[in-house]
Design a protein around this motif. Sequence first.
Motif, mmCIF file in Angstrom:
data_model
loop_
_atom_site.group_PDB
_atom_site.id
_atom_site.type_symbol
_atom_site.label_atom_id
_atom_site.label_comp_id
_atom_site.label_asym_id
_atom_site.label_seq_id
_atom_site.Cartn_x
_atom_site.Cartn_y
_atom_site.Cartn_z
ATOM 1 N N GLY A 169 -55.481 -14.713 -75.555
ATOM 2 C CA GLY A 169 -54.374 -13.803 -75.313
ATOM 3 C C GLY A 169 -53.154 -14.532 -74.778
ATOM 4 N N ARG A 170 -53.378 -15.589 -74.005
ATOM 5 C CA ARG A 170 -52.264 -16.392 -73.480
ATOM 6 C C ARG A 170 -51.525 -17.091 -74.615
ATOM 7 N NH1 ARG A 170 -50.991 -21.371 -70.871
ATOM 8 N NH2 ARG A 170 -49.830 -21.032 -68.926
ATOM 9 N N ASP A 171 -52.267 -17.571 -75.608
ATOM 10 C CA ASP A 171 -51.644 -18.191 -76.783
ATOM 11 C C ASP A 171 -50.797 -17.168 -77.527
ATOM 12 O OD1 ASP A 171 -52.907 -20.639 -76.286
ATOM 13 O OD2 ASP A 171 -54.679 -20.066 -77.452
ATOM 14 N N ALA A 172 -51.324 -15.939 -77.661
ATOM 15 C CA ALA A 172 -50.581 -14.880 -78.347
ATOM 16 C C ALA A 172 -49.312 -14.535 -77.579
ATOM 17 C CB ALA A 172 -51.459 -13.646 -78.501
ATOM 18 N N LEU A 173 -49.407 -14.483 -76.243
ATOM 19 C CA LEU A 173 -48.226 -14.185 -75.421
ATOM 20 C C LEU A 173 -47.150 -15.238 -75.627
ATOM 21 C CD1 LEU A 173 -46.775 -12.594 -73.206
ATOM 22 C CD2 LEU A 173 -48.017 -13.974 -71.511
ATOM 23 N N ALA A 174 -47.554 -16.500 -75.765
ATOM 24 C CA ALA A 174 -46.581 -17.572 -75.969
ATOM 25 C C ALA A 174 -45.756 -17.320 -77.225
ATOM 26 C CB ALA A 174 -47.292 -18.918 -76.066
ATOM 27 N N THR A 175 -46.421 -16.968 -78.332
ATOM 28 C CA THR A 175 -45.682 -16.737 -79.577
ATOM 29 C C THR A 175 -44.748 -15.537 -79.452
ATOM 30 O OG1 THR A 175 -47.420 -15.337 -80.560
ATOM 31 C CG2 THR A 175 -47.587 -17.703 -80.913
ATOM 32 N N LEU A 176 -45.178 -14.497 -78.734
ATOM 33 C CA LEU A 176 -44.318 -13.324 -78.540
ATOM 34 C C LEU A 176 -43.082 -13.675 -77.718
ATOM 35 C CD1 LEU A 176 -46.983 -10.535 -77.885
ATOM 36 C CD2 LEU A 176 -45.715 -10.997 -79.993
ATOM 37 N N GLU A 177 -43.253 -14.521 -76.704
ATOM 38 C CA GLU A 177 -42.109 -14.949 -75.892
ATOM 39 C C GLU A 177 -41.119 -15.749 -76.737
ATOM 40 O OE1 GLU A 177 -41.304 -13.963 -73.078
ATOM 41 O OE2 GLU A 177 -43.095 -13.370 -71.970
ATOM 42 N N TYR A 178 -41.632 -16.599 -77.623
ATOM 43 C CA TYR A 178 -40.746 -17.405 -78.462
ATOM 44 C C TYR A 178 -39.998 -16.534 -79.459
ATOM 45 C CZ TYR A 178 -43.850 -21.065 -76.618
ATOM 46 O OH TYR A 178 -44.584 -21.884 -75.800
ATOM 47 N N ILE A 179 -40.689 -15.545 -80.035
ATOM 48 C CA ILE A 179 -40.024 -14.645 -80.983
ATOM 49 C C ILE A 179 -38.946 -13.834 -80.282
ATOM 50 C CG2 ILE A 179 -40.357 -12.620 -82.467
ATOM 51 C CD1 ILE A 179 -43.143 -13.763 -83.111
ATOM 52 N N GLN A 180 -39.227 -13.372 -79.079
ATOM 53 C CA GLN A 180 -38.214 -12.633 -78.331
ATOM 54 C C GLN A 180 -37.013 -13.524 -78.030
ATOM 55 O OE1 GLN A 180 -38.123 -9.400 -77.717
ATOM 56 N NE2 GLN A 180 -36.117 -9.643 -76.750
ATOM 57 N N ALA A 181 -37.262 -14.796 -77.774
ATOM 58 C CA ALA A 181 -36.158 -15.734 -77.536
ATOM 59 C C ALA A 181 -35.326 -15.916 -78.807
ATOM 60 C CB ALA A 181 -36.703 -17.075 -77.060
ATOM 61 N N VAL A 182 -35.983 -15.942 -79.969
ATOM 62 C CA VAL A 182 -35.273 -16.030 -81.246
ATOM 63 C C VAL A 182 -34.364 -14.813 -81.424
ATOM 64 C CG1 VAL A 182 -35.535 -15.956 -83.759
ATOM 65 C CG2 VAL A 182 -37.012 -17.444 -82.397
ATOM 66 N N ILE A 183 -34.895 -13.633 -81.129
ATOM 67 C CA ILE A 183 -34.112 -12.404 -81.266
ATOM 68 C C ILE A 183 -32.916 -12.423 -80.321
ATOM 69 C CG2 ILE A 183 -34.159 -9.906 -80.894
ATOM 70 C CD1 ILE A 183 -37.104 -9.961 -81.803
ATOM 71 N N GLU A 184 -33.140 -12.825 -79.076
ATOM 72 C CA GLU A 184 -32.042 -12.867 -78.096
ATOM 73 C C GLU A 184 -30.981 -13.883 -78.511
ATOM 74 O OE1 GLU A 184 -33.546 -13.495 -74.164
ATOM 75 O OE2 GLU A 184 -34.903 -11.774 -74.247
#
Length: 214
Positions: A173-188
């Motif tokens: 789940g921590r690995d999955a959270l990492a990808t979500l944080e990066y995608i949110q950074a892309v959007i921002e």
Amino acid sequence: ILFKVGFNGGEETYGFNKSPRFNQPYAHMKAFLTHPFSVMRHFCGDITHVQSFSSRPGFRKNKGDLLVSVNSVHVTFANGTIGYLLSHRGDAVWGLGGWWSCELAGSKGTFCIENCVEKLTYWPGPKPGQPAAAPEVLNTGVTDFNATFPRRIHAFLEDVTRGVPCEQLRSSGRDALATLEYIQAVIESYEQGGALVRPHALPPLHGDPKVERI
């Protein structure tokens, strides 16, 4: 590290998808950037900085398609490595074909993965006084992107069955959270016109005190 992800397509094969599932700005980012970010992090570690330049080709704009389907993402990793991710949703043609390919260049050599699991080529770095070494090629014979899913799921279930500590689980789940944080950074970054964005740091790993470390 250079990462290219998407599938072959173009103006002649484009069809407008009116479904609200896809006709919204970030459907492609959320669906397609998870896998490449996961693989990039596997090879190079956590990402600390993200900068994205994203857009839509003219044929999408002319149809009123809201999907931001082309993404050029530059990243910096915690260990100092820099990387680049180019992604699109059937807007162009990949020279290597398949769903995604990546190339990682290091001080001791370079390798390229073609179509997820299909082929890996490694070029050793030069050595003083020696001729250039021939590239090493590993061809798995697997050409189907869907073959990756049971392998990843099996790895996770195998770790759970063996009682592997949570912080060492593959595909956790921590690995999955990492990808979500990066995608949110892309959007921002996209929403801020290509600004440099720092993804939220992952929660610290405390480990399990009952598990002895060697």
